[in-house]
Write a protein that holds these residues in place. Structure first.
Motif, PDB file in Angstrom:
ATOM      1  N   SER A 183       0.828  -1.217   0.000  1.00 47.66           N
ATOM      2  CA  SER A 183       0.000   0.000   0.000  1.00 47.66           C
ATOM      3  C   SER A 183       0.857   1.259   0.000  1.00 47.66           C
ATOM      4  O   SER A 183       0.568   2.230  -0.703  1.00 47.66           O
ATOM      5  CB  SER A 183      -0.922   0.008   1.226  1.00 47.66           C
ATOM      6  N   LEU A 184       1.924   1.218   0.820  1.00 45.88           N
ATOM      7  CA  LEU A 184       2.808   2.381   0.879  1.00 45.88           C
ATOM      8  C   LEU A 184       3.490   2.643  -0.456  1.00 45.88           C
ATOM      9  O   LEU A 184       3.544   3.776  -0.941  1.00 45.88           O
ATOM     10  CB  LEU A 184       3.863   2.187   1.975  1.00 45.88           C
ATOM     11  N   ILE A 185       4.023   1.556  -1.042  1.00 47.07           N
ATOM     12  CA  ILE A 185       4.719   1.731  -2.331  1.00 47.07           C
ATOM     13  C   ILE A 185       3.746   2.244  -3.383  1.00 47.07           C
ATOM     14  O   ILE A 185       4.019   3.204  -4.112  1.00 47.07           O
ATOM     15  CB  ILE A 185       5.358   0.400  -2.778  1.00 47.07           C
ATOM     16  N   GLY A 186       2.588   1.561  -3.475  1.00 48.94           N
ATOM     17  CA  GLY A 186       1.598   1.984  -4.457  1.00 48.94           C
ATOM     18  C   GLY A 186       1.095   3.391  -4.185  1.00 48.94           C
ATOM     19  O   GLY A 186       0.917   4.193  -5.112  1.00 48.94           O
ATOM     20  N   VAL A 220       2.644   5.871  -2.598  1.00 52.65           N
ATOM     21  CA  VAL A 220       3.669   6.868  -2.907  1.00 52.65           C
ATOM     22  C   VAL A 220       3.752   7.106  -4.405  1.00 52.65           C
ATOM     23  O   VAL A 220       3.817   8.245  -4.881  1.00 52.65           O
ATOM     24  CB  VAL A 220       5.033   6.428  -2.340  1.00 52.65           C
ATOM     25  N   LEU A 221       3.767   6.000  -5.176  1.00 52.42           N
ATOM     26  CA  LEU A 221       3.818   6.140  -6.633  1.00 52.42           C
ATOM     27  C   LEU A 221       2.602   6.897  -7.152  1.00 52.42           C
ATOM     28  O   LEU A 221       2.720   7.791  -7.992  1.00 52.42           O
ATOM     29  CB  LEU A 221       3.892   4.756  -7.288  1.00 52.42           C
ATOM     30  N   LEU A 222       1.450   6.504  -6.653  1.00 55.96           N
ATOM     31  CA  LEU A 222       0.220   7.155  -7.101  1.00 55.96           C
ATOM     32  C   LEU A 222       0.214   8.634  -6.750  1.00 55.96           C
ATOM     33  O   LEU A 222      -0.164   9.486  -7.562  1.00 55.96           O
ATOM     34  CB  LEU A 222      -0.974   6.450  -6.465  1.00 55.96           C
ATOM     35  N   LEU A 223       0.659   8.951  -5.535  1.00 55.19           N
ATOM     36  CA  LEU A 223       0.715  10.352  -5.125  1.00 55.19           C
ATOM     37  C   LEU A 223       1.692  11.147  -5.968  1.00 55.19           C
ATOM     38  O   LEU A 223       1.443  12.306  -6.312  1.00 55.19           O
ATOM     39  CB  LEU A 223       1.095  10.448  -3.647  1.00 55.19           C
ATOM     40  N   CYS A 224       2.827  10.531  -6.273  1.00 53.76           N
ATOM     41  CA  CYS A 224       3.823  11.215  -7.121  1.00 53.76           C
ATOM     42  C   CYS A 224       3.244  11.525  -8.498  1.00 53.76           C
ATOM     43  O   CYS A 224       3.401  12.630  -9.018  1.00 53.76           O
ATOM     44  CB  CYS A 224       5.075  10.357  -7.260  1.00 53.76           C
ATOM     45  N   ILE A 225       2.561  10.516  -9.093  1.00 55.20           N
ATOM     46  CA  ILE A 225       1.973  10.737 -10.414  1.00 55.20           C
ATOM     47  C   ILE A 225       0.886  11.792 -10.339  1.00 55.20           C
ATOM     48  O   ILE A 225       0.803  12.694 -11.183  1.00 55.20           O
ATOM     49  CB  ILE A 225       1.401   9.406 -10.976  1.00 55.20           C
ATOM     50  N   LEU A 226       0.046  11.672  -9.315  1.00 59.28           N
ATOM     51  CA  LEU A 226      -1.021  12.659  -9.148  1.00 59.28           C
ATOM     52  C   LEU A 226      -0.458  14.065  -8.950  1.00 59.28           C
ATOM     53  O   LEU A 226      -0.960  15.035  -9.509  1.00 59.28           O
ATOM     54  CB  LEU A 226      -1.893  12.287  -7.958  1.00 59.28           C
ATOM     55  N   ALA A 227       0.594  14.147  -8.127  1.00 59.87           N
ATOM     56  CA  ALA A 227       1.214  15.456  -7.884  1.00 59.87           C
ATOM     57  C   ALA A 227       1.769  16.040  -9.175  1.00 59.87           C
ATOM     58  O   ALA A 227       1.626  17.241  -9.449  1.00 59.87           O
ATOM     59  CB  ALA A 227       2.310  15.323  -6.838  1.00 59.87           C
ATOM     60  N   TYR A 228       2.426  15.173  -9.986  1.00 58.48           N
ATOM     61  CA  TYR A 228       3.003  15.645 -11.246  1.00 58.48           C
ATOM     62  C   TYR A 228       1.915  16.115 -12.203  1.00 58.48           C
ATOM     63  O   TYR A 228       2.008  17.186 -12.811  1.00 58.48           O
ATOM     64  CB  TYR A 228       3.815  14.527 -11.888  1.00 58.48           C
ATOM     65  N   LEU A 229       0.835  15.302 -12.328  1.00 61.37           N
ATOM     66  CA  LEU A 229      -0.263  15.674 -13.225  1.00 61.37           C
ATOM     67  C   LEU A 229      -0.949  16.957 -12.745  1.00 61.37           C
ATOM     68  O   LEU A 229      -1.300  17.822 -13.555  1.00 61.37           O
ATOM     69  CB  LEU A 229      -1.272  14.527 -13.303  1.00 61.37           C
ATOM     70  N   MET A 230      -1.132  17.059 -11.423  1.00 62.12           N
ATOM     71  CA  MET A 230      -1.758  18.272 -10.885  1.00 62.12           C
ATOM     72  C   MET A 230      -0.881  19.493 -11.110  1.00 62.12           C
ATOM     73  O   MET A 230      -1.359  20.583 -11.423  1.00 62.12           O
ATOM     74  CB  MET A 230      -2.036  18.092  -9.393  1.00 62.12           C
ATOM     75  N   TYR A 231       0.443  19.298 -10.953  1.00 66.56           N
ATOM     76  CA  TYR A 231       1.379  20.402 -11.180  1.00 66.56           C
ATOM     77  C   TYR A 231       1.284  20.892 -12.624  1.00 66.56           C
ATOM     78  O   TYR A 231       1.207  22.103 -12.882  1.00 66.56           O
ATOM     79  CB  TYR A 231       2.791  19.947 -10.856  1.00 66.56           C
ATOM     80  N   LYS A 232       1.262  19.928 -13.576  1.00 66.21           N
ATOM     81  CA  LYS A 232       1.164  20.315 -14.984  1.00 66.21           C
ATOM     82  C   LYS A 232      -0.158  21.014 -15.266  1.00 66.21           C
ATOM     83  O   LYS A 232      -0.217  22.019 -15.967  1.00 66.21           O
ATOM     84  CB  LYS A 232       1.298  19.065 -15.875  1.00 66.21           C
TER      85      LYS A 232
END
Length: 724
Positions: A487-490, A492-504
């Motif tokens: 859950s943590l790995i998934g 973190v990855l999901l949050l990173c992708i979401l953060a990147y998409l939200m940033y863009k």
């Protein structure tokens, strides 16, 4: 956004579903059945007591044990058989049929075990400790807190914990340690919400002079959840807090709501108390007639209750009469109080802190006679006060009575007796001083002892929380370790992708918003510029100078075409901007030839094709220089536009005029002109701010006076532009 949803769905599948499948393959345990977590409770059927440390197991899986509240969690699938074992009862077998929570009721074995006896002894010890706290609460704070600590140590549930902390807070309230009572009431409420405890907490805030916090706590209590008495206590407490805060209107509203409910429910003691409190509130607010009326009610009502309550209210009203200088009424009430005290003292002992002692009442009667200048009566009652105070070792009242006697003797002309009494007064003062010093030492020791007790109580709570945390952590670690890791790995990855998409997305939105704002500002600039230019044409036509107007319109049309061509661009080449400026300044000079001359100087070191500039950036500053500075100058002015090379990546454009300056220009404005701010300069500031935000400080603008000491101050505008 559809693409984003597809990406998120893929990531979710990759992070959570795929690892689970891979793990099942690694363990060679792929099953059609789905596992799930169920919550359970093991308790005794007879008394509903939870049973701790019960073994719960599915065959082939690790053992789970119940916590102190009899609760457990276990991973199972449909059809699994739970084996529930403990030495206090026969083993129970339970087959799982669905994912609902289960409650297992068991019957103790015929022969009770040592664990059973231990539980029973612990429960009884907790009860005994709380009973001891209540017994010693009013007479020995140290003993009561010692028993409270024992109760906490024996507590086995959040409910017991909450009750123990509530009683500890009650002890501190009894001994006027309001800050400590607040802390313990709050801890109690953290364990379990209870309206009764919230009311006590609000009262403690009020007694600790935290009036606003008290009011907030009372107001947070939902009225519909309260009993009749709690409802009355809520609004009575609000009235107390508002009165202490001198918010008398709110206090009156709160007291009257409480009084109305007390009268409806015929709660006589509260009706008496509330009439008395309303009277005191009016007295504090200087509304003597209203206070008199309510004190009459409270005195009448108190006389129908027990003798002690009647005595208390009699003394309260006597104090009011003293404040109101109605000394005859005061004396009659206090004499009546003295008779009641003699009757009550056979059953009740008043300590020296009480307002109901005979020495205090005799003293106050003597003082009232003194204020009426009836010195003989004053002496008689003050001497009685001294005797009563001496018998009961009340040095404070004895001191006050002696001092007052000295004043009475002095006022009556008996100076010898006054001096003798004053010497006795000074001796009592010295004795009282020594006693107060001893009391201060005892109070310091008392404070230290209470602090140590409270620290011990806090350490018990910390130990309890730590033990519970360790137990829960150990219980969950073995069952959920894999799930947590994946859950943590998934996650973190999901949050990173979401953060990147939200940033863009945010960056694109911000860019779009900035572009829209720039377009809007440019659309405002062009009408503003056209309007000013057409005013000039209109002026020539008004003067019947058609030839000049036609020539001006010809040049103006060239300028307008160039401006409109560049209106959709954020930046244009510097060369184009210079050409526009030359044409624009030419037009302005054409109109105001007798007002100013101008020069436009471009540094040869500047490569005008490499630098870019926002269109119409400089025009408003030049327009301001001409229209608000040079136009009002008595003699002919000078406008200079200089473009200088600063570095390979930076140029400086300076616009200077020796006009009348900004301050004088403002003073010359008509009332109608003052109502309208300069749209040109305002828009330029906004455009510069947006462009700097988009392109990281590309443009800087500084506006200063050219020559502050001169009659015509002039203005200097310096624009610095950096190359991308």
């Amino acid at each position: 956004m559809k693409n984003y949803l597809k990406i998120l769905s893929f990531l979710f599948f990759s992070c959570f579903v795929m690892p689970s499948i891979a793990q099942d393959n690694l363990n060679n345990s792929a099953q059609k059945e789905q596992h799930f977590i169920i919550n359970g409770l093991v308790k005794e059927r007879e008394n509903n007591q939870p049973i701790s440390n019960v073994e719960v197991q599915v065959f082939g899986q690790p053992i789970t044990r119940t916590n102190p509240l009899g609760e457990f969690k276990i991973k199972v699938k449909k059809g699994d058989e739970l084996v529930i074992k403990h030495e206090d009862f026969h083993t129970v077998y339970y087959t799982v049929i669905n994912d609902e929570d289960i409650t297992v009721e068991v019957v103790s074995s015929n022969i009770p075990t040592e664990a059973y006896y231990n539980n029973q002894r612990t429960a009884q010890a907790y009860k005994n400790a709380l009973d001891s706290v209540k017994k010693y609460k009013k007479i020995d704070v140290e003993k009561s807190l010692q028993f409270a600590t024992e109760a906490l140590a024996k507590s086995r549930s959040t409910q017991q914990n909450a009750k123990a902390y509530e009683i500890i807070a009650d002890v501190y309230m009894q001994w006027k340690q309001y800050d400590l009572s607040i802390s313990n009431y709050r801890i109690s409420l953290q364990s379990k919400q209870n309206n009764e405890v919230v009311l006590k907490l609000a009262k403690a805030y009020n007694l600790n002079k935290n009036f606003s916090q008290s009011i907030q706590t009372y107001l947070e209590l939902p009225v519909e959840d309260l009993t009749n008495l709690q409802y009355i206590m809520r609004f009575e407490g609000l009235g107390d807090a508002y009165t202490n805060e001198a918010s008398y209107v709110e206090a009156s509203k709160s007291y009257n709501r409480a009084l109305k409910r007390a009268e409806t429910d015929s709660i006589t003691p509260k009706i008496t108390d509330l009439n008395s409190k309303i009277a005191k509130m009016y007295m504090k607010n200087g509304q003597i007639e209203q206070a008199q009326s309510y004190f009459g009610n409270s005195l009448n009502l108190a006389s129908k209750e027990n003798k002690k309550r009647a005595l208390e209210e009699t003394v309260t009203v006597a104090d009011f009469q003293h404040t109101n200088r109605a000394y005859d009424n005061e004396i009659n009430l206090r004499k009546q109080a003295l008779e009641n005290i003699i009757e009550i003292e056979n059953d009740t002992v008043f300590d020296n802190e009480s307002a109901l002692t005979p020495q205090k009442q005799n003293y106050k009667i003597g003082n009232a006679y003194y204020l009426q200048k009836d010195f003989d009566s004053a002496v008689a009652y003050l001497e009685r006060s001294v005797k009563e105070a001496d018998d009961k070792e009340d040095l404070v009242v004895k001191k006050d009575a002696k001092r007052k006697l000295s004043e009475v003797y002095s006022s009556s002309g008996n100076d010898e007796k006054a001096l003798e009494t004053y010497k006795e007064y000074t001796e009592i003062v010295e004795e009282l001083y020594i006693k107060k010093e001893q009391e201060i030492v005892r109070a310091a020791k008392f404070s230290r002892d209470i602090s140590n007790k409270q620290n011990r109580i806090k350490s018990l709570e910390n130990e309890r929380e730590l033990s519970e945390s360790k137990y829960q952590l150990t219980l969950e670690r073995n069952k959920r370790q894999q799930l947590i890791i994946y859950s943590l790995i998934g996650g973190v990855l999901l949050l990173c992708i979401l953060a990147y998409l939200m940033y863009k997305y945010i960056k694109q939105q911000r860019l779009a918003n900035n572009l829209l704002a720039l377009k809007s500002l440019r659309s405002q600039m062009n009408p503003h510029f056209i309007f000013n230019a057409l005013n000039s044409v209109n002026n020539f036509i008004a003067l019947n100078d058609e030839r000049t107007a036609n020539k001006y319109l010809t040049d103006f049309s060239f300028l307008m075409r160039a401006v409109l061509e560049n209106s959709e661009e954020d930046f244009i080449p510097l060369q184009k901007e210079i050409e526009l400026l030359q044409l624009y300044v030419k037009l302005e000079h054409f109109r105001f030839q007798d007002k100013f001359d101008y020069t436009i100087t471009v540094d040869n070191a500047i490569n005008i094709n490499e630098f870019k500039i926002p269109p119409m950036l400089l025009q408003p500053y030049i327009e301001n220089a001409v229209w608000h500075g040079l136009r009002y100058k008595k003699d002919k002015g000078q406008l200079n536009i200089d473009l200088k090379h600063v570095s390979n990546n930076e140029i400086a454009i300076t616009i200077t005029d020796n006009g009348i300056g900004r301050e004088r220009s403002k003073a010359l404005k008509t009332p109608n002109q003052k109502k309208h701010n300069s749209k040109g300069l305002s828009n330029i500031k906004k455009r510069v701010a947006i462009l700097n935000n988009m392109y990281k400080d590309k443009i800087d603008v500084f506006i200063t006076d050219l020559n502050p000491k001169a009659v015509d101050v002039g203005t200097k505008v310096k624009v610095t532009i950096k190359k991308d």
